[in-house]
Design a protein around this motif. Structure first.
Motif, PDB file in Angstrom:
ATOM      1  N   GLU A 127       0.891  -0.925   0.084  1.00 12.90           N
ATOM      2  CA  GLU A 127      -0.043  -0.017  -0.025  1.00 12.90           C
ATOM      3  C   GLU A 127       1.238   1.165   0.393  1.00 12.90           C
ATOM      4  OE1 GLU A 127      -3.450  -0.452  -0.299  1.00 12.90           O
ATOM      5  OE2 GLU A 127      -3.118  -2.275  -0.228  1.00 12.90           O
ATOM      6  N   CYS A 128       1.736   1.254  -0.774  1.00 14.95           N
ATOM      7  CA  CYS A 128       2.639   2.527  -0.919  1.00 14.95           C
ATOM      8  C   CYS A 128       1.720   3.625  -1.100  1.00 14.95           C
ATOM      9  CB  CYS A 128       3.566   1.637  -1.684  1.00 14.95           C
ATOM     10  SG  CYS A 128       3.609   2.360  -3.342  1.00 14.95           S
ATOM     11  N   HIS A 129       0.800   3.616  -2.127  1.00 14.22           N
ATOM     12  CA  HIS A 129       0.774   4.913  -2.031  1.00 14.22           C
ATOM     13  C   HIS A 129      -0.040   5.543  -0.548  1.00 14.22           C
ATOM     14  CE1 HIS A 129      -3.003   2.218  -1.141  1.00 14.22           C
ATOM     15  NE2 HIS A 129      -3.477   2.780  -1.372  1.00 14.22           N
ATOM     16  N   MET A 130      -0.164   4.878   0.392  1.00 18.99           N
ATOM     17  CA  MET A 130      -0.335   5.768   1.781  1.00 18.99           C
ATOM     18  C   MET A 130       1.047   6.141   2.184  1.00 18.99           C
ATOM     19  SD  MET A 130      -3.582   4.736   2.638  1.00 18.99           S
ATOM     20  CE  MET A 130      -3.682   5.016   4.342  1.00 18.99           C
ATOM     21  N   LEU A 131       2.109   6.005   1.737  1.00 15.86           N
ATOM     22  CA  LEU A 131       3.352   7.057   2.422  1.00 15.86           C
ATOM     23  C   LEU A 131       3.011   8.740   1.891  1.00 15.86           C
ATOM     24  CD1 LEU A 131       6.447   5.238   0.738  1.00 15.86           C
ATOM     25  CD2 LEU A 131       5.672   5.803   3.202  1.00 15.86           C
ATOM     26  N   SER A 132       2.927   9.427   2.858  1.00 19.18           N
ATOM     27  CA  SER A 132       3.429  10.789   2.841  1.00 19.18           C
ATOM     28  C   SER A 132       4.170  11.875   1.648  1.00 19.18           C
ATOM     29  CB  SER A 132       2.844  11.584   4.337  1.00 19.18           C
ATOM     30  OG  SER A 132       4.501  10.906   4.650  1.00 19.18           O
ATOM     31  N   THR A 133       3.722  12.692   1.357  1.00 15.61           N
ATOM     32  CA  THR A 133       4.777  13.531   0.461  1.00 15.61           C
ATOM     33  C   THR A 133       6.326  13.463   1.181  1.00 15.61           C
ATOM     34  OG1 THR A 133       2.980  14.640  -0.420  1.00 15.61           O
ATOM     35  CG2 THR A 133       5.141  14.971  -0.630  1.00 15.61           C
ATOM     36  N   ALA A 134       5.795  13.226   2.165  1.00 15.38           N
ATOM     37  CA  ALA A 134       6.978  13.752   3.144  1.00 15.38           C
ATOM     38  C   ALA A 134       8.322  12.811   2.990  1.00 15.38           C
ATOM     39  CB  ALA A 134       7.085  14.628   4.309  1.00 15.38           C
ATOM     40  N   GLY A 135       7.456  11.657   3.918  1.00 15.36           N
ATOM     41  CA  GLY A 135       7.918  10.137   3.009  1.00 15.36           C
ATOM     42  C   GLY A 135       8.318   9.816   2.175  1.00 15.36           C
ATOM     43  N   TRP A 136       7.834  10.220   1.052  1.00 14.49           N
ATOM     44  CA  TRP A 136       8.341  10.150  -0.386  1.00 14.49           C
ATOM     45  C   TRP A 136      10.065  10.399  -0.383  1.00 14.49           C
ATOM     46  CZ3 TRP A 136       8.073   5.601  -2.282  1.00 14.49           C
ATOM     47  CH2 TRP A 136       6.512   4.664  -3.126  1.00 14.49           C
ATOM     48  N   ASN A 137       9.814  12.384   0.213  1.00 18.02           N
ATOM     49  CA  ASN A 137      10.565  12.825  -0.692  1.00 18.02           C
ATOM     50  C   ASN A 137      12.169  12.469   0.166  1.00 18.02           C
ATOM     51  OD1 ASN A 137      10.014  14.223  -2.425  1.00 18.02           O
ATOM     52  ND2 ASN A 137       9.063  15.405  -0.585  1.00 18.02           N
ATOM     53  N   ALA A 138      11.807  11.911   1.888  1.00 17.93           N
ATOM     54  CA  ALA A 138      12.992  11.404   1.997  1.00 17.93           C
ATOM     55  C   ALA A 138      13.439  10.254   2.319  1.00 17.93           C
ATOM     56  CB  ALA A 138      12.349  10.875   3.760  1.00 17.93           C
ATOM     57  N   PHE A 139      13.013   9.318   1.252  1.00 16.90           N
ATOM     58  CA  PHE A 139      12.896   7.824   0.514  1.00 16.90           C
ATOM     59  C   PHE A 139      14.018   8.154  -1.126  1.00 16.90           C
ATOM     60  CE2 PHE A 139      11.078   3.509   0.669  1.00 16.90           C
ATOM     61  CZ  PHE A 139      11.755   2.668   1.269  1.00 16.90           C
ATOM     62  N   LEU A 140      13.746   9.174  -1.826  1.00 12.48           N
ATOM     63  CA  LEU A 140      13.530   9.099  -2.816  1.00 12.48           C
ATOM     64  C   LEU A 140      15.243   8.891  -3.159  1.00 12.48           C
ATOM     65  CD1 LEU A 140      12.810  10.646  -5.232  1.00 12.48           C
ATOM     66  CD2 LEU A 140      13.323  12.510  -4.457  1.00 12.48           C
ATOM     67  N   LYS A 141      16.275   9.382  -2.571  1.00 12.29           N
ATOM     68  CA  LYS A 141      17.739   8.996  -2.965  1.00 12.29           C
ATOM     69  C   LYS A 141      17.927   7.403  -3.085  1.00 12.29           C
ATOM     70  CE  LYS A 141      21.552  11.095  -3.819  1.00 12.29           C
ATOM     71  NZ  LYS A 141      21.878  11.858  -5.072  1.00 12.29           N
ATOM     72  N   THR A 142      17.654   7.158  -1.831  1.00 14.05           N
ATOM     73  CA  THR A 142      17.511   5.682  -1.303  1.00 14.05           C
ATOM     74  C   THR A 142      17.592   5.080  -2.350  1.00 14.05           C
ATOM     75  OG1 THR A 142      18.083   6.626   1.223  1.00 14.05           O
ATOM     76  CG2 THR A 142      17.532   4.129   0.552  1.00 14.05           C
TER      77      THR A 142
END
Length: 405
Positions: A127-142
């Motif tokens: 259910e990755c669509h439930m990640l918040s925008t801030a969460g995705w941004n924190a994930f982006l580089k990884t």
């Protein structure tokens, strides 16, 4: 030992066991064989179509002690621990409850550590669509540049909610609703293993209720078997699920084709007396008539998801109705559904069915077109169309001598 539901008991353990997703499993198996794996995947599609199960199989394929191999053994410590959900290097995360930025930062910090015992660390984010925008941004580089020992698998039913910057860094695989014939075969295979027998029409109803989802279909089968025992009949499935047997829908369409008003009123009476939900009957009748229309206008387009046996019956019945008749019947029953939601259920259904069977009873343009459609069909078939009531009145007036003063 506690009972294990069928969808858990028969969860696929190899790529070959995944039902109806060959375009995904073949690609992943080839990637494992040729060592051309991507570092991040996005699995999208309806619920219950195998996204998470395929992610676990990929984890086993990468970490099997006899691999990497597209055919994991299922017996080594890596395979068994992944199947049991206890492998510390295969981490499943439910983004619905762990989608905040702090959760993602914690995950990001742990990504750098080497696997404890496996060959590859696999992160499955459901259910990755439930990640918040801030969460995705924190994930982006990884996600863009993970360590070589890490593979990410994101699963979602709503890919449009995933950030474009993440989409561009993943390989996307679209899981589709499983075809009815494939689901029917799967149900019959599981029935054979479980000692379940099916009477004609029972499997079709189970598959129809599953609506293209393997998990939902097996959950329905579990419910039905709990109600009926090992011998499953179409009538029992209808009773257990509250669905309308296909035989009643076929009968209703035949009566409309024959213009049999009395038969339709009697059918509604039987449904009401038998405790059938008339709203459900109206919904199912609309779907049945829609299927007849699609089979008629595009017989080779595979637009109706059903079993080959039912498809043959639909094609046979579709030949008995004109396109305009079918469209009008669908419109009338759709309008009746709206009226049925406001209170009385029987009368709007009766009126809709009668109008569909007797287009000469209405003067609207749709009724006139449906009547002409029926007359053309009867003439083409070589049958003499029955005279309508006004025509009989006119003939009688011509035959009687004029009154004299």
């Amino acid at each position: 030992m506690a009972y294990v539901s069928l969808y858990r008991k028969y969860r696929p353990q190899t790529f070959a066991e995944v039902v109806g997703q060959d375009h995904v499993t073949r690609t992943l198996a080839n990637a494992v064989t040729s060592d051309r794996l991507h570092h991040a995947y996005l699995f999208t599609g309806p619920r219950g179509t195998g996204k998470t199960s395929t992610a676990r199989i990929l984890a086993k394929a990468l970490n099997c002690e006899r691999g990497p191999t597209p055919e994991p053994c299922g017996e080594c410590s890596q395979c068994t621990s992944i199947t049991a959900g206890s492998n510390v290097d295969v981490i499943e995360i439910d983004a619905a409850s762990h989608g905040g930025v702090d959760d993602v930062r914690d995950l990001r910090d742990r990504v750098a550590f080497a696997p404890a015992s496996a060959r590859t660390k696999v992160y499955i984010v459901d259910e990755c669509h439930m990640l918040s925008t801030a969460g995705w941004n924190a994930f982006l580089k990884t996600v863009e540049e993970p360590p070589g020992h890490v593979v990410f698998v994101f699963a979602t039913t709503e890919p449009h909610k995933v950030l474009p910057t993440i989409l561009s860094r993943t390989q996307r695989f679209d899981f589709k609703r499983v075809a009815a014939d494939a689901l029917a075969r799967h149900v019959e295979e599981i029935g054979a293993r479980e000692g379940i027998t099916f009477e004609p029409g029972a499997v079709e109803l189970v598959v129809r209720a599953g609506d293209g989802s393997v998990r939902d279909t097996l959950s329905v089968l579990d419910q039905v078997v709990a109600f009926t025992g090992g011998q499953v009949t179409a009538e029992a499935v209808a009773d257990a699920l509250g669905v309308v047997p296909d035989a009643l829908l076929t009968e209703a369409a035949d009566l409309i084709a024959d213009g049999d008003v009395a038969g339709l009123c009697a059918l509604v009476g039987r449904l009401a007396d038998g405790g059938v939900d008339l709203r459900q009957f109206a919904r199912d009748a609309v779907e049945h008539l829609r299927a007849l229309f699609l089979v008629q206008v595009a017989p080779d387009a595979d637009l109706v998801a059903t079993t080959p046996e039912r498809l043959a019956r639909l094609r046979s019945q579709a030949a008995r109705l004109g396109r305009t008749e079918l469209l009008r019947a669908v419109e009338l029953l759709a309008e009746a559904q709206a009226q049925m939601r406001r209170g009385n259920t029987r009368l709007p259904l009766e009126i809709a069915l009668v109008k569909a069977a007797l287009p000469e009873a209405s003067g609207d343009p749709g009724a006139v077109a449906a009547r002409l459609d029926r007359l053309e069909r009867l003439v083409t078939a070589g049958a003499a169309p029955a005279a309508s009531a006004p025509a009989r009145g006119s003939s009688q007036a011509a035959a009687d001598p004029p009154a004299t003063g």
